[in-house]
Structure formats: structure tokens, C-alpha cells
Design an enzyme around this catalytic site. Sequence first.
Site, mmCIF file in Angstrom:
data_model
loop_
_atom_site.group_PDB
_atom_site.id
_atom_site.type_symbol
_atom_site.label_atom_id
_atom_site.label_comp_id
_atom_site.label_asym_id
_atom_site.label_seq_id
_atom_site.Cartn_x
_atom_site.Cartn_y
_atom_site.Cartn_z
ATOM 1 C CG HIS A 67 -35.577 14.215 95.551
ATOM 2 N ND1 HIS A 67 -34.788 15.317 95.539
ATOM 3 C CD2 HIS A 67 -36.044 14.072 94.290
ATOM 4 C CE1 HIS A 67 -34.771 15.825 94.309
ATOM 5 N NE2 HIS A 67 -35.521 15.098 93.536
ATOM 6 C CD GLU A 97 -45.029 16.602 89.559
ATOM 7 O OE1 GLU A 97 -45.594 17.704 89.428
ATOM 8 O OE2 GLU A 97 -43.793 16.464 89.477
#
Lengths: 340, 325
Positions: free
Chosen positions: B129, B60
Site C-alpha cells: 500500500h 485498475e
Amino acid sequence: MTAARPRRPRSRETLPDYLLSEQQLEDMYYYMLLSRRLSERMMALQRQGRAAFVIAGAGQEAAQVGAAMALKKGTDYLAPYYRDLGMNLVYGMDAREAMLNLLGKRDDPNSFGRQMPSHWGNAARRVVTQSSVVATQLLHAAGIGLAAKLSNDPIVVLTCCGEGSTSRGDFHEALNFASIHRLPVIFYIQNNGFAITERTEKEMAVENVADRARAYNMQSAVVDGMDCVAVYQTVRPAVDQARRGGGPFLIEAKCYRLWPHSSDDDDTRYRPRKELEEWAKKDPLVLFRARVETDGIFPREDLDEIEARVEEEVRDAVQWALMQPDPAPEDALGYVYKEL
Amino acid sequence: MAEMRMRDALREALREELRRDPTVFLMGEDIGAYGGSYSVTKGLLEEFGPERVRDTPIAESGIIGAGIGAALGGLRPMVELMTINFSLLALDQIVNTAAKLHYMTNGQMHVPMVIRMASGGGSQLAATHSHSLEGLYAHFPGLKVVCPSNPADAKGLLKRAFRDDNTVVFIEHTANYGFKGEVPDDPDFLVEFGQANVLREGSDVTIVGYSGSVHQAMRAAAMLEEQDEISAEVVDLRTLRPLDMDTVVRSVKKTNRAVIVEDAWKFGGFGGELSAQIMERAFDWLDAPVARVCSKDVPMPYNRDLEFAALPSEEDIVEAVLAMF
């Protein structure tokens, strides 16, 4: 300025032992010396309470100047780290600008007093400012390389960090990304032996940073970072290859940090005096001068003249910069968002 | 106008922007051949090729850092991160570089980048999440934060994001991807940032929300009208930075009551900012303290019943409104 003395004009012809011309060798010495003398004065200003913070590259001048001279100045991008004063001087920063930057003055072209000193950024010169979070700029370099590749622009990006930064994820993510996409990026690691206070063996289990390139199927080289000529001779072919589409390259310059980490650090707590004395004999400035003198490239007086010129430039820069205005309080505002 | 789901509206926006501007390219995990974890980029690889629709490693910070560089190099990257929770791995690059570069260089450099990410609960994806961290991104000066609630806004706001010279954090609620609505097919259709949308007019209470919570607010407003004859106005913020407080304050001055709804945690959240600004600007008009309906102060649990217990519901909103009368 010192009195003009008639001297033999410098040749721009390449000297076979150096792969550099006399003029380039003179420039090399000038930039290395300017970097060191500026840093000495910066540290003195900090001790006098006139500068808040100094972080310098003493001992790494050869590694910086030799590498920056291998680039196309103003065309190739530089994503340096906070010790790279020498690189920035090659890229067009002068002594006065360096002092404005140190003092956070209003007219510092890097940031106008907004960014920490030594986090140079100059869009016109294609120098990208770094975050103090180490190794983050390696990813920016990869991205610039990607943009160049997508635009078919034959430029190279050289990005730097110390060996300590190679433990960070961003280092590995950048190498991986650049290698997958075969981007024109030179990852230039200046291994100065210390990650602030920690020795290399506490930072990594491999002997060389260059060994890490293998994991990413990236070419790499190790060079004596105390030898400016060797640095140039190593970096230049890697830059040329990257420009031709040969992909990224990792170069590790082995050098030595002659000074504490920063003005806030006491290196006597972790570095024996004797070790420092041994390395001081390999000071890149001393080595360079000895070599060109021995080889008879320039007469001794010419080298003395460069020294005198640099002393004068630094003296002038300090006096001038101290008198320059600070930003006004309202200058803290603005440039948070770019307006359409 | 065509009826489509939000994921299709987002894809239309990307397609139109890729066609319009040759400097636009997309980059992210699984966005190419697979078409994105939420199928937003489906078919774009085939149409625009691997140079402009680029699959990346699972890294990321690397994706965002490279996006910053590409923006500095003259392109307009759209970078997709799989979820807002995963974006925390890139938080340093977003906050310390993308948001600050323009300021730190006194305007010399800027980072025109769109970062898309999914957020929100309700899909049984649990604590790592499913959080709603829109308010976290809204905290940082230098970023723009967009949270569409419906397909038309999603398209207009995303297209608008590509015309911005700043980094835009574009946050999509996973529960909204399947939400259907009419979407203009005009390629010049844009939704301007900093313009809240009054989705439903009312006179007794203002319910302020964004992203997924807007739909709960609308359902709660319908329940209040039917069951309690209370007329609720619903304001969809659409963007948190810039924030259109004028519309919120105007509404509160009319209804004299405000309830803020968000999927995020209450403590230190964006709702607190809204509440403070309402207090600063409309204190004398308030007939009751500003109420906040947020998720419970726990990480998101997995089990369906537990997850619904943790998230705010329309019943919670109704209850909060009734307590004001």
C-alpha cells in the site's frame, strides 16, 4: 488503370437474399480483394528486405470488411487490432496510405513513421491506434462509448481483437465495464484459430468466445467469419441496437488464419499442411466470388475487372510509396506533450 | 483564504472544476456514495450526480483504460486509483497508451486525463500500500507528475491539471491529507507546473524534497537552526515532470551544499536524477558531494517501529547535513 468498359450501373436497391445492394456487394469484394493483394505485396516487400515487419489478416477479410460496412463510416469509432487492414480500407484508407504505413514513411497519415505498421490511427476517420499489448483497445472503446453516452451522442464503437486476446484481463474488464454502464460498444472477436502458435483449446476452456459474454450479462452471437454477407447481416442489427441504447454486444466471427502469425513466424512448425489445404477451400474471397457469380449478381467479366483494378492500385501504391521520403532524424522529437 | 486540510482543498478543486467544465467527470473505486477511501470526493455525488461521479468496479487497468477512451471521446476524466501500489495494475495503460498516444499518432490524438492516487508510508499499511513511486512515473516522457505537499498547492495544482491536455499523474501523500493550511478561495487560483517553491530561505545548505518529505525537511531545517546554527534552504519541487531545476540550481549555487530527501528508495530513484542534474549544472559550486536521504532498501514493513525504521526521518536529514560541514 484498365481500359474503361461499358457496364451496367450498379443498383443501390437492397437485394432480399443479401440485405445489401449490388453496389455494396461490389464494394465488399473490392475491399476484401484489396486487403489480400496489399498483404501479399507487403509480405513480398518484407522478404525483399524493404519492409521490417508484416502482420496480416489473410483469411479474415470477410470478417473485417463485412463488419466495418455495418458501421457509419467516419461517425462510428473503430478501435481495431493489428490484422484489421480490411476494416481500415472500408474506413477510407487507400492502397498508397497502407504502403506508407508499412514502410514507416514520413507522410504516413497514421503516425508519420512513429508507430509500428498495422497499428492504424486516424483521428479524422475516428480510428483509434492500438498498443501492441493485446486487448487494451477494448477498454479504450468502452471509454469512448462512455463519453458518447454521457454526451448523448448516438454513435457506436466497434473494437476488435483475436480470440487469444480474450484471455487478458483487459478483455474481461472492458466487457464488465461496458455491460454495467450499457455502453454502445460492439466487441468484435475474430477467432482465427491461433493465438500466435497456440490452438484455441490451450487458450480457453469454453467452446466459443461468445460464451464468455454470458458472464457479463451481455448479448452475443457467433457468425461464420468466412462469409462476408453473413457477417454484415449479424453485425448490422447489433450496431443498430447499440445505437438505440440497447447496450453492448459481443460477436465472435469464426474464421481461419491462412498465413503465419507475422513475417517473423514459421507456421510449418505447428500447422500441418493438410489442414491449411482444407481451409484454403473456404477462402473468403473464393467463397464470395463463387456466390455472387452463381447468383448472377454480376457478370464474370465485372469481377475480373475488379481484380484487375485492384492489381493496378496495389502495383501503383508500392511503386509510389517506395519513392516517398523517410522522416528526417529530427522528426523523432516533438509531440511528446500536447502544448496548451 | 480559508484554513483547511489537504483533503478538503482537493475536494474544493474537484468541485470547482466540475462546476466550471461540463466535460469533467470523476471515476474510481468507492468515490461516489462512500466519498473516496481518503474522503476526498465526499459529497460530490450528491452535488453532481452519478453520471459525473461514477463508482467503478475494482479493476485498475479497466478504470484507466476507460478513462483514456473517455478522453479520446472528448471528455476530461479524473480517475482515482486507491493507492500508487495498486496503480501498478494499470501501469500498462498509463505508460503504453496514455503517455504515448500523442507521440505515436504524431499529434493527432491526446489523452487529457487526471489520475489521482495516494502514496507514501507512515500509516501502517505495509508493503503493498505504502510505497513512493513518484519517480517511477516521472521516468516516462509523455506524463506529467505532480506531488503537492500542502493544501494550497494541492488545490492550485489539481485545478491546473484539469487545464492540461496531457495525462497528469497526481500523487497525494497519505500523511498530507490531514495537513492544514491557508487556501485561496478564488476559483481562478492555479499553481503552474514546473515551478518549485522555496519554502524557507537559507544560506548554508539546500534541502530538496517533494510531497511528504517536504515536511521532514522543514522540521530538519528548524532543528539545524536551533541546535547547530546552520541555515537551511528548503525547496519543494511540487512537480517532478516538468521539473524546475533552475530553482534548485540557483539555490545550490547560493548554499554550495545539497541534500535530497524522498520517501522512495535510493537505488535508481528520482533523487539520483536530481543529484546528477545538480552535478551537471553546479559541480563547481559544490563544497560537498550531494547527499540523498531516502527510505531503507526494503519493502515497507507493517509494525509501527519497523515502518519508522524503514522511512527517512528528520534526524537522518540533520545527520546528512552535519556530515557536510
